[in-house]
Motif scaffolding. Sequence first.
Motif, PDB file in Angstrom:
ATOM      1  N   VAL A 387       0.765  -0.990  -0.130  1.00 35.57           N
ATOM      2  CA  VAL A 387      -0.082  -0.024  -0.060  1.00 35.57           C
ATOM      3  C   VAL A 387       1.008   1.267  -0.109  1.00 35.57           C
ATOM      4  CG1 VAL A 387      -1.707   1.314   1.192  1.00 35.57           C
ATOM      5  CG2 VAL A 387      -1.714  -1.127   1.258  1.00 35.57           C
ATOM      6  N   ASP A 388       0.868   1.985  -0.953  1.00 43.68           N
ATOM      7  CA  ASP A 388       1.416   3.426  -1.283  1.00 43.68           C
ATOM      8  C   ASP A 388       0.923   4.393  -0.017  1.00 43.68           C
ATOM      9  OD1 ASP A 388       2.522   5.538  -3.663  1.00 43.68           O
ATOM     10  OD2 ASP A 388       2.785   5.679  -1.582  1.00 43.68           O
ATOM     11  N   PRO A 389       1.415   4.833   1.152  1.00 40.36           N
ATOM     12  CA  PRO A 389       0.825   5.855   1.887  1.00 40.36           C
ATOM     13  C   PRO A 389       0.328   7.246   1.269  1.00 40.36           C
ATOM     14  CG  PRO A 389       2.916   4.833   2.743  1.00 40.36           C
ATOM     15  CD  PRO A 389       2.946   4.515   1.250  1.00 40.36           C
ATOM     16  N   VAL A 390       1.050   7.560   0.112  1.00 37.84           N
ATOM     17  CA  VAL A 390       0.754   8.685  -0.518  1.00 37.84           C
ATOM     18  C   VAL A 390      -0.529   8.664  -1.271  1.00 37.84           C
ATOM     19  CG1 VAL A 390       1.497  10.164  -2.280  1.00 37.84           C
ATOM     20  CG2 VAL A 390       3.136   9.273  -1.084  1.00 37.84           C
ATOM     21  N   GLU A 391      -0.807   7.582  -1.928  1.00 39.83           N
ATOM     22  CA  GLU A 391      -1.886   7.384  -2.590  1.00 39.83           C
ATOM     23  C   GLU A 391      -3.113   7.550  -1.598  1.00 39.83           C
ATOM     24  OE1 GLU A 391      -2.368   3.565  -4.214  1.00 39.83           O
ATOM     25  OE2 GLU A 391      -4.184   3.791  -5.254  1.00 39.83           O
ATOM     26  N   VAL A 392      -3.164   6.722  -0.209  1.00 40.06           N
ATOM     27  CA  VAL A 392      -4.232   6.853   0.552  1.00 40.06           C
ATOM     28  C   VAL A 392      -4.196   8.161   1.226  1.00 40.06           C
ATOM     29  CG1 VAL A 392      -4.829   5.800   2.816  1.00 40.06           C
ATOM     30  CG2 VAL A 392      -3.865   4.214   1.278  1.00 40.06           C
ATOM     31  N   ALA A 393      -3.336   8.894   1.321  1.00 42.21           N
ATOM     32  CA  ALA A 393      -3.357  10.469   1.716  1.00 42.21           C
ATOM     33  C   ALA A 393      -4.091  11.234   0.820  1.00 42.21           C
ATOM     34  CB  ALA A 393      -1.989  10.905   1.956  1.00 42.21           C
ATOM     35  N   ALA A 395      -6.181  10.331  -1.376  1.00 44.35           N
ATOM     36  CA  ALA A 395      -7.821  10.052  -1.322  1.00 44.35           C
ATOM     37  C   ALA A 395      -8.554  10.665   0.004  1.00 44.35           C
ATOM     38  CB  ALA A 395      -7.839   8.457  -1.277  1.00 44.35           C
ATOM     39  N   LEU A 396      -7.850  10.450   1.073  1.00 45.45           N
ATOM     40  CA  LEU A 396      -8.308  11.085   2.399  1.00 45.45           C
ATOM     41  C   LEU A 396      -8.320  12.823   2.142  1.00 45.45           C
ATOM     42  CD1 LEU A 396      -6.814   9.309   5.170  1.00 45.45           C
ATOM     43  CD2 LEU A 396      -9.132   9.495   4.727  1.00 45.45           C
ATOM     44  N   ARG A 397      -7.392  13.400   1.616  1.00 47.19           N
ATOM     45  CA  ARG A 397      -7.530  14.776   1.218  1.00 47.19           C
ATOM     46  C   ARG A 397      -8.780  15.182   0.371  1.00 47.19           C
ATOM     47  NH1 ARG A 397      -1.659  14.134   0.831  1.00 47.19           N
ATOM     48  NH2 ARG A 397      -0.809  14.968   2.774  1.00 47.19           N
ATOM     49  N   THR A 398      -9.275  14.482  -0.376  1.00 44.39           N
ATOM     50  CA  THR A 398     -10.275  14.800  -1.127  1.00 44.39           C
ATOM     51  C   THR A 398     -11.632  14.701  -0.529  1.00 44.39           C
ATOM     52  OG1 THR A 398     -10.889  12.662  -1.919  1.00 44.39           O
ATOM     53  CG2 THR A 398      -9.296  13.877  -3.448  1.00 44.39           C
ATOM     54  N   ALA A 399     -11.556  14.479   0.791  1.00 44.80           N
ATOM     55  CA  ALA A 399     -12.883  14.330   1.536  1.00 44.80           C
ATOM     56  C   ALA A 399     -13.251  15.602   2.182  1.00 44.80           C
ATOM     57  CB  ALA A 399     -12.637  13.404   2.906  1.00 44.80           C
ATOM     58  N   ARG A 400     -14.444  16.019   2.166  1.00 45.22           N
ATOM     59  CA  ARG A 400     -14.899  17.554   2.659  1.00 45.22           C
ATOM     60  C   ARG A 400     -14.333  17.669   4.001  1.00 45.22           C
ATOM     61  NH1 ARG A 400     -19.034  21.180   1.711  1.00 45.22           N
ATOM     62  NH2 ARG A 400     -19.803  22.142   3.647  1.00 45.22           N
ATOM     63  N   GLY A 401     -13.990  18.922   4.232  1.00 46.98           N
ATOM     64  CA  GLY A 401     -13.408  19.354   5.512  1.00 46.98           C
ATOM     65  C   GLY A 401     -12.012  19.040   6.010  1.00 46.98           C
ATOM     66  N   VAL A 402     -11.296  17.966   5.072  1.00 42.36           N
ATOM     67  CA  VAL A 402     -10.009  17.625   5.551  1.00 42.36           C
ATOM     68  C   VAL A 402      -8.975  18.382   5.331  1.00 42.36           C
ATOM     69  CG1 VAL A 402      -8.112  15.769   5.292  1.00 42.36           C
ATOM     70  CG2 VAL A 402     -10.535  14.863   5.518  1.00 42.36           C
ATOM     71  N   ARG A 435     -13.891   6.287   6.194  1.00 40.79           N
ATOM     72  CA  ARG A 435     -13.600   5.056   5.541  1.00 40.79           C
ATOM     73  C   ARG A 435     -14.498   4.861   4.354  1.00 40.79           C
ATOM     74  NH1 ARG A 435     -13.141   2.785  11.086  1.00 40.79           N
ATOM     75  NH2 ARG A 435     -10.913   2.560  11.649  1.00 40.79           N
ATOM     76  N   ALA A 436     -15.789   5.402   4.508  1.00 39.15           N
ATOM     77  CA  ALA A 436     -16.641   4.998   3.468  1.00 39.15           C
ATOM     78  C   ALA A 436     -15.885   5.996   2.147  1.00 39.15           C
ATOM     79  CB  ALA A 436     -18.086   5.402   3.763  1.00 39.15           C
ATOM     80  N   HIS A 437     -15.535   7.130   2.523  1.00 38.78           N
ATOM     81  CA  HIS A 437     -15.067   7.991   1.290  1.00 38.78           C
ATOM     82  C   HIS A 437     -13.818   7.059   0.595  1.00 38.78           C
ATOM     83  CE1 HIS A 437     -13.995  11.799  -0.340  1.00 38.78           C
ATOM     84  NE2 HIS A 437     -12.679  11.446  -0.322  1.00 38.78           N
ATOM     85  N   CYS A 438     -13.052   6.722   1.516  1.00 34.66           N
ATOM     86  CA  CYS A 438     -11.757   5.921   1.004  1.00 34.66           C
ATOM     87  C   CYS A 438     -12.180   4.560   0.198  1.00 34.66           C
ATOM     88  CB  CYS A 438     -10.751   5.474   2.199  1.00 34.66           C
ATOM     89  SG  CYS A 438     -10.020   6.969   2.874  1.00 34.66           S
ATOM     90  N   ALA A 439     -13.409   3.794   0.675  1.00 38.42           N
ATOM     91  CA  ALA A 439     -13.433   2.551   0.258  1.00 38.42           C
ATOM     92  C   ALA A 439     -14.282   2.896  -1.155  1.00 38.42           C
ATOM     93  CB  ALA A 439     -14.594   1.939   0.973  1.00 38.42           C
ATOM     94  N   ALA A 440     -14.788   4.018  -1.394  1.00 36.42           N
ATOM     95  CA  ALA A 440     -15.266   4.342  -3.011  1.00 36.42           C
ATOM     96  C   ALA A 440     -14.370   4.828  -3.802  1.00 36.42           C
ATOM     97  CB  ALA A 440     -16.228   5.685  -2.747  1.00 36.42           C
ATOM     98  N   VAL A 447      -7.976   0.879   2.426  1.00 38.54           N
ATOM     99  CA  VAL A 447      -8.629   1.519   3.392  1.00 38.54           C
ATOM    100  C   VAL A 447      -7.940   1.459   4.685  1.00 38.54           C
ATOM    101  CG1 VAL A 447     -10.878   2.116   4.572  1.00 38.54           C
ATOM    102  CG2 VAL A 447     -10.803   1.458   2.013  1.00 38.54           C
ATOM    103  N   PRO A 448      -7.916   2.774   5.571  1.00 40.39           N
ATOM    104  CA  PRO A 448      -7.066   2.614   6.763  1.00 40.39           C
ATOM    105  C   PRO A 448      -8.012   1.883   7.782  1.00 40.39           C
ATOM    106  CG  PRO A 448      -7.251   4.963   5.693  1.00 40.39           C
ATOM    107  CD  PRO A 448      -7.776   3.844   5.005  1.00 40.39           C
ATOM    108  N   GLY A 449      -7.139   1.186   8.529  1.00 42.51           N
ATOM    109  CA  GLY A 449      -7.859   0.359   9.635  1.00 42.51           C
ATOM    110  C   GLY A 449      -7.794   1.154  10.693  1.00 42.51           C
ATOM    111  N   ARG A 450      -6.993   2.237  10.803  1.00 44.50           N
ATOM    112  CA  ARG A 450      -7.244   2.942  12.056  1.00 44.50           C
ATOM    113  C   ARG A 450      -7.246   4.699  11.830  1.00 44.50           C
ATOM    114  NH1 ARG A 450      -3.176   0.946  15.971  1.00 44.50           N
ATOM    115  NH2 ARG A 450      -4.590  -0.971  15.996  1.00 44.50           N
ATOM    116  N   ILE A 451      -7.886   5.343  11.958  1.00 45.96           N
ATOM    117  CA  ILE A 451      -7.854   6.642  11.640  1.00 45.96           C
ATOM    118  C   ILE A 451      -8.099   7.304  13.131  1.00 45.96           C
ATOM    119  CG2 ILE A 451      -9.183   8.603  10.690  1.00 45.96           C
ATOM    120  CD1 ILE A 451     -10.185   6.931   8.553  1.00 45.96           C
TER     121      ILE A 451
END
Length: 473
Positions: A387-393, A395-402, A435-440, A447-451
Amino acid sequence: MLTEIVTEHLRHHRDRVAVTDPTIDLTGSALLAERDAFATVLEGRVGLGDRPRVGLVAPNSAAYVTAYLAVLRVGGVPFLIDSAFTAGELTTIADDCSLDLLIHDERDLSALGGRRFEGTGAQHMTALHVTALPVDGRRYELRPDTEVCRFTSGSTGKPNCIEFTGDAVYRAAANWAAGTGLDAEDRTACFAALSNGLAFNTSLLATFLTGASLHLSRGLPTAGRVHRDLTRAQATRLVGFPALYESVVRRGTPALADVRVAVSSGAPLREETKRAFADLTGITISNYYGIAETGPLTFTTDPARIDGLGVPLPGVDLRAGVDGEPRPITVRSESMGSCYLNAPGVFEDRIDAEGLYVTGDEGFLRDGALVLTGRSNRMINVGGRKVDPVEVAEALRTARGVRDVVVFEATDQHGDPLVAAAVVSDEPLEITALRAHCAARLAAFKVPGRIHLLDRIPANSIGKPSLTALRRL
């Protein structure tokens, strides 16, 4: 070699201001006089032997510069240590690297078991027991041509001590000056610690080579302090970590009329921060990419470009992917270190068959400029899948309010690796929604197992996210 170079250039620019801090301004000739006075103290009062190993651990100041030059003047090897280190960390370094002396601020280092002396100005000295040996029972020997040592965090479980020749230090400064257009009319305001490569390579020797002036601040680089210090120095260059620029943007500091070049490095600078800073001040931040082991590598010669980390500096042979296809970044530079003093063989193992240093970063060149895409050696192995941490990050940055995200490897209750994320937001967020945002957007195993929802990302002394602190959560 470095003493001869410094002496020659400070004499040549003897009447120009060389270095300042909030309490003193020193011309080239005054700095040489201060250096020689401190060198006399080192030789006489402390009674050092041949080629002493001297740790410098103090915040930025003109006295720090004086002490650094004095150690070189007496034939010693300065070890530049982060002033944020605790007494325990200093003990580990002193023992591991067999330091003979520490030059430091007012902190109490009696726990190290040495004899304390008064230095000059704000500097104090603690002479250590020279019998200190590393745990394996032997004293690591410096290379004959080593003139300066600096530290970097590494995979060995302790700070790695990088040895640099005088020529490597000189080339880092000369190539930076040539590649960035630094000249005698520049006044550099440096808010990064001189023990760190960002400041050491861009602001110390490079200033003296060109006859420019170096202006050092004290205390945290808050937006108000930055503005006051820049105004006092009439600075044309600003050097700092991303946190400095984010602070300026948050406060809304007015235009900085004299600044022509603003340099950032040490951690990724968010594009939105870069744009906001440009809108606020009219100055486009120039990215700088460097590795502790290799010195400065790239610089944004065209500050109008938001993306990328700039083109290779003189004396740099940098290899990366092309046409948007990332690959591991390897590099050979004239400013490269020689080895790790306290980790024999580790540095050498990172040199490939062509003699290039394997940085551990991945990226590609676009129109000659480096685009960094991730860390090849920080992949998270989840059930045999990387898993590339940059890719996950991203994805999370596109969530509203992050507002800010760090993705890193942690372990579950069974000790197995899992993907963890620390998230800072501008509004209330639900972990299940993230998590749902990432899963999509990502495969299930990514998908992060811990946030963790935080008010801020804990950072180390140079502004990088502290993975140690995050994992404690």
